[in-house]
Design a protein around this motif. Structure first.
Motif, PDB file in Angstrom:
ATOM      1  N   GLU A 170     -68.800 102.979 -34.550  1.00  0.00           N
ATOM      2  CA  GLU A 170     -69.443 102.806 -35.844  1.00  0.00           C
ATOM      3  C   GLU A 170     -68.571 103.429 -36.934  1.00  0.00           C
ATOM      4  O   GLU A 170     -67.872 104.422 -36.689  1.00  0.00           O
ATOM      5  N   ALA A 171     -68.639 102.857 -38.127  1.00  0.00           N
ATOM      6  CA  ALA A 171     -67.808 103.339 -39.237  1.00  0.00           C
ATOM      7  C   ALA A 171     -68.143 104.787 -39.561  1.00  0.00           C
ATOM      8  O   ALA A 171     -69.310 105.149 -39.747  1.00  0.00           O
ATOM      9  N   ALA A 172     -67.106 105.624 -39.610  1.00  0.00           N
ATOM     10  CA  ALA A 172     -67.268 107.023 -40.005  1.00  0.00           C
ATOM     11  C   ALA A 172     -66.824 107.238 -41.441  1.00  0.00           C
ATOM     12  O   ALA A 172     -67.407 108.053 -42.163  1.00  0.00           O
ATOM     13  N   LYS A 173     -65.781 106.507 -41.845  1.00  0.00           N
ATOM     14  CA  LYS A 173     -65.261 106.669 -43.206  1.00  0.00           C
ATOM     15  C   LYS A 173     -64.460 105.423 -43.582  1.00  0.00           C
ATOM     16  O   LYS A 173     -63.779 104.831 -42.749  1.00  0.00           O
ATOM     17  N   MET A 174     -64.544 105.051 -44.859  1.00  0.00           N
ATOM     18  CA  MET A 174     -63.795 103.909 -45.378  1.00  0.00           C
ATOM     19  C   MET A 174     -62.694 104.416 -46.313  1.00  0.00           C
ATOM     20  O   MET A 174     -62.935 105.286 -47.171  1.00  0.00           O
ATOM     21  N   LEU A 175     -61.501 103.864 -46.156  1.00  0.00           N
ATOM     22  CA  LEU A 175     -60.375 104.186 -47.019  1.00  0.00           C
ATOM     23  C   LEU A 175     -60.018 102.937 -47.823  1.00  0.00           C
ATOM     24  O   LEU A 175     -59.928 101.839 -47.263  1.00  0.00           O
ATOM     25  N   ARG A 348     -46.584  94.695 -59.604  1.00  0.00           N
ATOM     26  CA  ARG A 348     -47.785  95.205 -58.950  1.00  0.00           C
ATOM     27  C   ARG A 348     -47.677  96.691 -58.674  1.00  0.00           C
ATOM     28  O   ARG A 348     -46.592  97.204 -58.384  1.00  0.00           O
ATOM     29  N   GLY A 349     -48.810  97.347 -58.736  1.00  0.00           N
ATOM     30  CA  GLY A 349     -48.909  98.720 -58.293  1.00  0.00           C
ATOM     31  C   GLY A 349     -50.073  98.842 -57.336  1.00  0.00           C
ATOM     32  O   GLY A 349     -51.046  98.076 -57.431  1.00  0.00           O
ATOM     33  N   GLU A 350     -49.984  99.768 -56.401  1.00  0.00           N
ATOM     34  CA  GLU A 350     -51.075  99.985 -55.460  1.00  0.00           C
ATOM     35  C   GLU A 350     -51.346 101.482 -55.364  1.00  0.00           C
ATOM     36  O   GLU A 350     -50.421 102.279 -55.195  1.00  0.00           O
ATOM     37  N   ILE A 351     -52.597 101.864 -55.484  1.00  0.00           N
ATOM     38  CA  ILE A 351     -53.012 103.259 -55.417  1.00  0.00           C
ATOM     39  C   ILE A 351     -53.836 103.458 -54.149  1.00  0.00           C
ATOM     40  O   ILE A 351     -54.815 102.745 -53.924  1.00  0.00           O
ATOM     41  N   GLY A 352     -53.465 104.408 -53.356  1.00  0.00           N
ATOM     42  CA  GLY A 352     -54.288 104.667 -52.164  1.00  0.00           C
ATOM     43  C   GLY A 352     -53.433 105.051 -50.975  1.00  0.00           C
ATOM     44  O   GLY A 352     -52.199 105.028 -51.034  1.00  0.00           O
ATOM     45  N   TRP A 353     -54.163 105.493 -49.919  1.00  0.00           N
ATOM     46  CA  TRP A 353     -55.585 105.243 -49.806  1.00  0.00           C
ATOM     47  C   TRP A 353     -56.442 106.298 -50.510  1.00  0.00           C
ATOM     48  O   TRP A 353     -56.043 107.424 -50.714  1.00  0.00           O
ATOM     49  N   ILE A 354     -57.694 105.875 -50.837  1.00  0.00           N
ATOM     50  CA  ILE A 354     -58.676 106.739 -51.472  1.00  0.00           C
ATOM     51  C   ILE A 354     -59.962 106.664 -50.663  1.00  0.00           C
ATOM     52  O   ILE A 354     -60.429 105.563 -50.325  1.00  0.00           O
ATOM     53  N   LEU A 355     -60.552 107.800 -50.337  1.00  0.00           N
ATOM     54  CA  LEU A 355     -61.812 107.815 -49.614  1.00  0.00           C
ATOM     55  C   LEU A 355     -62.894 107.108 -50.425  1.00  0.00           C
ATOM     56  O   LEU A 355     -62.956 107.234 -51.651  1.00  0.00           O
ATOM     57  N   ASP A 356     -63.749 106.373 -49.742  1.00  0.00           N
ATOM     58  CA  ASP A 356     -64.759 105.592 -50.454  1.00  0.00           C
ATOM     59  C   ASP A 356     -65.751 106.462 -51.223  1.00  0.00           C
ATOM     60  O   ASP A 356     -66.374 105.992 -52.170  1.00  0.00           O
ATOM     61  N   ASP A 357     -65.896 107.741 -50.825  1.00  0.00           N
ATOM     62  CA  ASP A 357     -66.824 108.615 -51.539  1.00  0.00           C
ATOM     63  C   ASP A 357     -66.110 109.615 -52.462  1.00  0.00           C
ATOM     64  O   ASP A 357     -66.729 110.564 -52.935  1.00  0.00           O
ATOM     65  N   ASN A 358     -64.824 109.394 -52.720  1.00  0.00           N
ATOM     66  CA  ASN A 358     -64.093 110.224 -53.673  1.00  0.00           C
ATOM     67  C   ASN A 358     -64.368 109.680 -55.081  1.00  0.00           C
ATOM     68  O   ASN A 358     -63.635 108.845 -55.609  1.00  0.00           O
ATOM     69  N   GLN A 359     -65.449 110.166 -55.668  1.00  0.00           N
ATOM     70  CA  GLN A 359     -65.916 109.597 -56.928  1.00  0.00           C
ATOM     71  C   GLN A 359     -64.891 109.733 -58.049  1.00  0.00           C
ATOM     72  O   GLN A 359     -64.715 108.813 -58.858  1.00  0.00           O
ATOM     73  N   GLY A 360     -64.192 110.871 -58.091  1.00  0.00           N
ATOM     74  CA  GLY A 360     -63.230 111.084 -59.160  1.00  0.00           C
ATOM     75  C   GLY A 360     -62.085 110.094 -59.138  1.00  0.00           C
ATOM     76  O   GLY A 360     -61.774 109.456 -60.151  1.00  0.00           O
ATOM     77  N   MET A 361     -61.456 109.927 -57.970  1.00  0.00           N
ATOM     78  CA  MET A 361     -60.306 109.027 -57.878  1.00  0.00           C
ATOM     79  C   MET A 361     -60.731 107.570 -57.985  1.00  0.00           C
ATOM     80  O   MET A 361     -60.016 106.746 -58.583  1.00  0.00           O
ATOM     81  N   ASN A 362     -61.887 107.213 -57.431  1.00  0.00           N
ATOM     82  CA  ASN A 362     -62.361 105.839 -57.563  1.00  0.00           C
ATOM     83  C   ASN A 362     -62.650 105.520 -59.025  1.00  0.00           C
ATOM     84  O   ASN A 362     -62.359 104.416 -59.499  1.00  0.00           O
ATOM     85  N   ALA A 363     -63.184 106.494 -59.752  1.00  0.00           N
ATOM     86  CA  ALA A 363     -63.471 106.279 -61.174  1.00  0.00           C
ATOM     87  C   ALA A 363     -62.188 106.099 -61.978  1.00  0.00           C
ATOM     88  O   ALA A 363     -62.120 105.256 -62.886  1.00  0.00           O
ATOM     89  N   ILE A 364     -61.156 106.881 -61.650  1.00  0.00           N
ATOM     90  CA  ILE A 364     -59.874 106.757 -62.343  1.00  0.00           C
ATOM     91  C   ILE A 364     -59.274 105.376 -62.093  1.00  0.00           C
ATOM     92  O   ILE A 364     -58.785 104.707 -63.019  1.00  0.00           O
ATOM     93  N   ALA A 365     -59.308 104.924 -60.834  1.00  0.00           N
ATOM     94  CA  ALA A 365     -58.761 103.602 -60.496  1.00  0.00           C
ATOM     95  C   ALA A 365     -59.505 102.496 -61.237  1.00  0.00           C
ATOM     96  O   ALA A 365     -58.889 101.561 -61.776  1.00  0.00           O
ATOM     97  N   GLU A 366     -60.804 102.601 -61.277  1.00  0.00           N
ATOM     98  CA  GLU A 366     -61.596 101.569 -61.958  1.00  0.00           C
ATOM     99  C   GLU A 366     -61.383 101.609 -63.473  1.00  0.00           C
ATOM    100  O   GLU A 366     -61.411 100.566 -64.130  1.00  0.00           O
ATOM    101  N   ALA A 367     -61.131 102.794 -64.019  1.00  0.00           N
ATOM    102  CA  ALA A 367     -60.935 102.926 -65.463  1.00  0.00           C
ATOM    103  C   ALA A 367     -59.667 102.231 -65.937  1.00  0.00           C
ATOM    104  O   ALA A 367     -59.582 101.828 -67.101  1.00  0.00           O
ATOM    105  N   ILE A 368     -58.679 102.092 -65.071  1.00  0.00           N
ATOM    106  CA  ILE A 368     -57.435 101.404 -65.450  1.00  0.00           C
ATOM    107  C   ILE A 368     -57.437  99.961 -64.949  1.00  0.00           C
ATOM    108  O   ILE A 368     -56.391  99.324 -64.825  1.00  0.00           O
ATOM    109  N   ASP A 369     -58.642  99.465 -64.657  1.00  0.00           N
ATOM    110  CA  ASP A 369     -58.854  98.056 -64.276  1.00  0.00           C
ATOM    111  C   ASP A 369     -58.171  97.687 -62.962  1.00  0.00           C
ATOM    112  O   ASP A 369     -57.743  96.542 -62.772  1.00  0.00           O
TER     113      ASP A 369
END
Length: 385
Positions: A170-175, A348-369
């Motif tokens: 079963e999934a333990a963590k998503m990257l 192209r640029g790629e950022i990651g991996w980032i943990l699915d529950d890392n709210q800070g880094m996910n927010a930064i990635a989404e803020a730059i579209d």
């Protein structure tokens, strides 16, 4: 169909067969990038990979009618055993990885054999796939099979997911990894945050100094260990692993692509960006000889055009969740973005991996579209019988 037998890799010849199998089984996948054979061989060589200094590792080969049809590694990272269980690893937690299988029956036999070995070593649960260290290629690709990975990222066929989950995992963590067009300027709000930081005399964003490579590497490691110490899956990097990784990455280090943020004269954050080495590796088919090394060396002198991947970023723990942390991150991303476009022709640029529950880094990635383009799942399972 003949039965599958799984046996431990016993010598150097079988270790070579272990490495070679991945090239045969993935040859029909247009999005699989053949790794440099020397790197793939070094990964599973106890004399060349410092991971073996603090880990018990057993490689296995699966055969059917005498023909090699699959492989897997089973391993116990003794450093990971000392980590808090709430961070993923901890006492009794083993791993398996480097899975390759011709069919589901082979996959089933390999996983069962890896679990048996781990139980025999006293392990009570497993996180997988992890190949071999959490710092190398963690997780099974479960989204993003339609395009090739960037440098230092894994790629797996889609049918591995149901095969693995069919064994009770079963999934333990998503990257996640995020993809973005680096030619596009960031939203106005982000530009204002960057501009504000540029006016702050307490902030300095500098390039790394490759002439002081060892010193800069030690500084980045110090920030990394502090920044990531509370993260799920964190395992401290040993000095030997730092030296080993530094030697591998040094040809990919370009001063304007790695930035260190200083606040009031003290280094508090970093961002590492690497040109996508997978592009020239694909062209040479993972082989340096007879002429691949010439093409690779030419590309490394000046990667152009070269898309970029951000594999590591960190902000010291005492600044995390602050506005300053986000501001420093946006400034480093922007400075690297400018260099990537103007000096390396990046698209192209790629950022990651980032943990699915890392709210800070996910927010930064989404803020730059940026958008999620690949997901890797780390699975867990109890080994209690």
């Amino acid at each position: 169909m003949a039965s599958v037998t799984v046996s431990p890799v016993a010598d150097r010849a079988e270790r070579k067969q272990f490495v070679d199998l991945a090239y045969r089984l993935n040859a029909d996948d247009p999005n699989w990038i053949p790794p440099l054979r020397s790197e793939a061989a070094a990964l599973v060589d106890p004399a060349k990979n410092p991971f073996f200094q603090h880990a018990d590792v057993q490689l296995f080969l699966a055969r059917r009618d005498g023909r090699i049809v699959g492989r897997i590694s089973a391993h116990i990272d003794r450093v990971a055993l000392d980590m808090p269980p709430e961070q993923g690893f901890g006492p009794g937690c083993g791993q398996w990885g480097l899975l390759e299988a011709e069919d589901e029956a082979v996959c089933t036999a390999l996983i069962a054999r890896a679990e048996e070995w781990l139980r025999g070593k006293g392990m009570t649960r497993v996180l997988a796939p992890i190949s071999l260290s959490i710092w190398e290629e963690p997780g099974l690709l479960t989204m993003g099979h339609d395009h090739s990975p960037m440098v230092m990222m894994g790629h797996h066929k889609a049918h591995y997911q149901p095969w693995v989950e069919g064994q009770g995992y079963e999934a333990a963590k998503m990257l996640r990894t995020y993809d973005l067009d680096v030619r596009v300027e960031y939203p106005k709000l982000i530009q204002r945050i960057i501009s504000s930081g540029e006016k702050n005399d307490k902030i300095r964003i500098r390039k790394v100094d490759k002439s002081r490579f060892d010193e800069e590497a030690a500084l980045i490691l110090d920030i990394l260990n502090d920044a990531w110490s509370g993260n799920w899956g964190f395992v401290p990097i040993t000095d030997a692993e730092v030296e080993h990784t530094g030697k591998k990455l040094k040809p990919l280090v370009f001063e304007d692509l790695i930035r260190i943020a200083e606040y009031e004269g003290k280094p508090v954050a970093f961002m590492m960006t690497l040109p996508n080495l997978n592009r020239p590796i694909r062209e040479i088919g993972g082989r340096l000889f007879p002429f691949g090394w010439i093409k690779l060396l030419r590309w490394l002198r000046k990667p152009y055009p070269a898309d970029m991947r951000v594999p590591l970023m960190g902000v010291r723990k005492h600044l995390q969740s602050s506005r300053l942390a986000s501001q420093l991150a946006f400034m480093m991303i922007e400075y690297i973005r400018r260099a990537a476009v103007t000096e390396y022709g990046a698209v192209r640029g790629e950022i990651g991996w980032i943990l699915d529950d890392n709210q800070g880094m996910n927010a930064i990635a989404e803020a730059i579209d940026a958008r999620v383009n690949r997901e890797y799942t780390i699975y867990g399972k109890s080994l209690a019988q």
